[in-house]
Design a protein around this motif. Sequence first.
Motif, PDB file in Angstrom:
ATOM      1  N   ILE A 112      49.425  35.456  46.024  1.00 32.92           N
ATOM      2  CA  ILE A 112      48.411  36.227  45.306  1.00 32.92           C
ATOM      3  C   ILE A 112      47.389  36.814  46.268  1.00 32.92           C
ATOM      4  O   ILE A 112      46.939  37.952  46.099  1.00 32.92           O
ATOM      5  N   MET A 122      46.714  40.822  46.872  1.00 30.55           N
ATOM      6  CA  MET A 122      45.408  41.464  46.767  1.00 30.55           C
ATOM      7  C   MET A 122      45.063  42.230  48.051  1.00 30.55           C
ATOM      8  O   MET A 122      44.515  43.335  48.007  1.00 30.55           O
ATOM      9  N   ILE A 156      50.073  34.228  38.822  1.00 34.11           N
ATOM     10  CA  ILE A 156      50.187  35.353  37.893  1.00 34.11           C
ATOM     11  C   ILE A 156      51.043  34.892  36.714  1.00 34.11           C
ATOM     12  O   ILE A 156      52.014  34.153  36.902  1.00 34.11           O
ATOM     13  N   ARG A 189      43.629  43.183  38.177  1.00 35.09           N
ATOM     14  CA  ARG A 189      43.749  41.731  38.201  1.00 35.09           C
ATOM     15  C   ARG A 189      43.268  41.092  36.902  1.00 35.09           C
ATOM     16  O   ARG A 189      43.891  40.156  36.387  1.00 35.09           O
ATOM     17  N   ASN A 190      42.187  41.607  36.366  1.00 32.53           N
ATOM     18  CA  ASN A 190      41.555  40.948  35.202  1.00 32.53           C
ATOM     19  C   ASN A 190      41.824  41.622  33.879  1.00 32.53           C
ATOM     20  O   ASN A 190      41.536  41.059  32.809  1.00 32.53           O
TER      21      ASN A 190
END
Length: 217
Positions: free
Chosen positions: A106, A110, A168, A211-212
């Motif tokens: 992850i 990013m 994820i 991501r959110n």
Amino acid sequence: MPKKTSAPQPAATKALVSPWASVSGRAQQREAKRHAVLQAAAQLFNERGFHATSLDDIAARLNVSKPTLYYYVKSKDQILLECVRQGLQMMLEGIEETRNAGGKAIDQLMTCMSIYARIVTMDFGMCLIRVSDEELPTESRKELRRLKSDIDMEFRRLVAEAVSQGSIKECDPKMTAFLIAGALSWIGRWYQPAGEYQPEDIAAQFISTLRNGILPR
């Protein structure tokens, strides 16, 4: 006996500094000038489009004659190929460095997203996004699509690994990689260097949203 006298010593010769650069120096100068040609071309392709940009335009931006360009490039098609290849190579090198640094999938994902978002705000990255593959010769198109595929496969791998590590939620790595690359690539379409957002802010906002999500939790 007559006294011996030492022979006069020749005056120290001042080292000659050649007005011609060394072979390595000439190669470096040529490469720097070639890079300048490519960067000027990328800027013009981004501003006007590939077909609306001529070699005369590129020469004018560099304050050189059109024949001078032929010492560094063969044609406008070759310039476009090199510009797009530069953008792809920057992405691949950034991804490779991230992979070599290690860490959780992850975190690597990013970082790769941040690199991708930053590069598409640069001259070569924007050229990669704004110029269609169809404007390239067939053989060049195949090569560049292969490089793009390498980037896509790396995003898929990281997504799949992040899913397996529980970072994820379950998803289709292929579709998720398409979503990420599509969203980040679009930055290169609308980004303006003189705009209100800095590349770092754009990258941070896009990555946060990807991501959110957009729904409140």
